[in-house]
Scaffold this motif. Sequence first.
Motif, mmCIF file in Angstrom:
data_model
loop_
_atom_site.group_PDB
_atom_site.id
_atom_site.type_symbol
_atom_site.label_atom_id
_atom_site.label_comp_id
_atom_site.label_asym_id
_atom_site.label_seq_id
_atom_site.Cartn_x
_atom_site.Cartn_y
_atom_site.Cartn_z
ATOM 1 N N TRP A 70 1.974 7.985 9.016
ATOM 2 C CA TRP A 70 2.151 8.204 7.577
ATOM 3 C C TRP A 70 3.390 9.047 7.318
ATOM 4 C CZ3 TRP A 70 1.316 13.186 5.203
ATOM 5 C CH2 TRP A 70 0.894 14.188 6.097
ATOM 6 N N GLU A 234 8.234 -2.432 -4.099
ATOM 7 C CA GLU A 234 6.800 -2.625 -4.191
ATOM 8 C C GLU A 234 6.206 -1.518 -5.064
ATOM 9 O OE1 GLU A 234 5.312 -5.203 -2.835
ATOM 10 O OE2 GLU A 234 7.134 -5.904 -1.813
ATOM 11 N N VAL A 236 2.299 0.453 -5.937
ATOM 12 C CA VAL A 236 0.897 0.598 -5.573
ATOM 13 C C VAL A 236 0.303 1.776 -6.328
ATOM 14 C CG1 VAL A 236 1.409 2.085 -3.580
ATOM 15 C CG2 VAL A 236 -0.710 0.756 -3.623
ATOM 16 N N ILE A 238 -2.400 4.825 -6.277
ATOM 17 C CA ILE A 238 -3.139 5.673 -5.337
ATOM 18 C C ILE A 238 -3.993 6.617 -6.160
ATOM 19 C CG2 ILE A 238 -2.952 7.398 -3.512
ATOM 20 C CD1 ILE A 238 -0.236 6.103 -2.816
ATOM 21 N N LYS A 247 -4.401 12.020 0.231
ATOM 22 C CA LYS A 247 -4.474 10.614 0.599
ATOM 23 C C LYS A 247 -3.132 10.222 1.188
ATOM 24 C CE LYS A 247 -8.067 8.297 -1.974
ATOM 25 N NZ LYS A 247 -8.332 7.123 -2.852
ATOM 26 N N PHE A 249 -0.100 7.836 2.858
ATOM 27 C CA PHE A 249 0.499 6.511 2.661
ATOM 28 C C PHE A 249 1.608 6.311 3.672
ATOM 29 C CE2 PHE A 249 3.166 3.255 0.792
ATOM 30 C CZ PHE A 249 2.228 2.364 0.273
ATOM 31 N N SER A 250 1.667 5.108 4.222
ATOM 32 C CA SER A 250 2.720 4.723 5.159
ATOM 33 C C SER A 250 3.744 3.849 4.450
ATOM 34 C CB SER A 250 2.125 3.954 6.346
ATOM 35 O OG SER A 250 3.164 3.378 7.117
ATOM 36 N N GLU A 253 4.429 0.782 6.831
ATOM 37 C CA GLU A 253 3.431 -0.289 6.818
ATOM 38 C C GLU A 253 3.121 -0.783 5.413
ATOM 39 O OE1 GLU A 253 2.373 -1.774 9.468
ATOM 40 O OE2 GLU A 253 3.466 -0.410 10.798
ATOM 41 N N GLY A 254 3.471 0.016 4.397
ATOM 42 C CA GLY A 254 3.201 -0.382 3.026
ATOM 43 C C GLY A 254 1.737 -0.322 2.656
ATOM 44 N N SER A 255 1.024 0.708 3.117
ATOM 45 C CA SER A 255 -0.407 0.786 2.839
ATOM 46 C C SER A 255 -0.905 2.220 2.959
ATOM 47 C CB SER A 255 -1.189 -0.102 3.816
ATOM 48 O OG SER A 255 -1.003 0.348 5.146
ATOM 49 N N GLU A 256 -2.048 2.478 2.312
ATOM 50 C CA GLU A 256 -2.741 3.738 2.541
ATOM 51 C C GLU A 256 -3.290 3.742 3.962
ATOM 52 O OE1 GLU A 256 -5.520 5.421 -0.263
ATOM 53 O OE2 GLU A 256 -4.715 4.166 -1.881
ATOM 54 N N VAL A 257 -3.373 4.921 4.548
ATOM 55 C CA VAL A 257 -3.903 5.042 5.899
ATOM 56 C C VAL A 257 -4.871 6.221 5.948
ATOM 57 C CG1 VAL A 257 -1.965 3.989 7.104
ATOM 58 C CG2 VAL A 257 -1.880 6.419 6.567
#
Length: 403
Positions: A70, A234, A236, A238, A247, A249-250, A253-257
């Motif tokens: 992250w 992009e 998103v 959160i 929380k 975020f990467s 990778e483009g996603s929460e982790v």
Amino acid sequence: MKRIFISLIFMTGLLVTGCSSDDDGTGGGPEIPAVESATVDVESGGPNQPNQVYIDLSTSNTTVVKRDTWELGFYCGSQHRVFLNSAILATAAELPGFTDIDAVNSSTVFESSIPLKGLNAQFQLTEVSVSGVGELIAGLPLSYYMYGDLDNGISFTDTKEGEPGGTAIAEISTTASDNNVYIISAGSTIPTETPDAGDILTTGEHRGFYKVRILADGEDYILQYAALDANDHEEVVISKDDSYNLKAFSLVEGSEVSVEPAKADWDINFTSVYSYYGNMGGLVAGAAYSDYALHNTLGNVGLYTVITKETTDGESVETGEPSFEAFTKADIRESEFVYDDRAIIGSDWRQTASFGGSAQVKDDRYFVVKDASGNYYKLQFTAFLNASGARGYPQFKYELLDE
């Protein structure tokens, strides 16, 4: 290295690694007694120190996370704040006046040059004038030579203490036009080469630059992100969860982790690597530390240090403080607990082999911890190296302080 073991009392249970309110520890089940004593071999992962390890003293549960999973941590508290992952040397620089993320790239030129400071080859602080993004990113990755200006409050890292007010990214405004674009240096990869015994190798290749813009919508964050030279971005949403501090975020990778456990479920974070820009012994620069431990100040965990010996004129002199073994609950000084600086342990529990010394645990100190449930513990590090002399194998013991 001699290892000291005390009675092991480990609780079996789930390791909480997600941001789910189902795991906030506030359920109606029976209260589980706190672990009375334990020895913890921290799974830092050896001399490359690839892991962040979260430890709950009341259960001895540990959560192990790769430290490069992250870059951004979105605060779940009352403010809209975004933390950087200091364990990979992530940094962030605001671009004042730039609110269109798609209009920013490595060729972007500023209307006016930004005056900054940096170290030259002789480690002297010199003036630097930055006229665009291309020049800015030359001094954005964390190193001794990174840019900043502490005299004028400019730092591209979060502060050492880890408080919400010390984030490199300004508090996110509910007025969208107040939120500028930031350039993010995604830090460094984790090397895989094995260094010589007693050495470390924690910083690899640079992981690239990203651009982000973050907005606030009620209790939600809206993250716009892209690679620095991308033509579009992009987006998103959160959402905060007050069971957690952050929380994660990467950007890669483009996603929460899933990173931190619920805030009530950890006390010590052996983050392995820790970085920040600051004044270190008169040298204003960026620096990264290894074998580093933090405590959960955002989760209302307090901690202070007890020093039992001091060196005076080359001789070790007792301070009059009780030894680790002798320390009891009656010796606790409530006013000394620190709740606003997570780096009290830091690297002060060990010494390296620099300047002719030897790599070893400091035996002149231990730590007193108060968790968010009101339990008190004494904690002392007992190992720095493994049996082969390799770094990245810390160990500590702790005991619950009863009446």
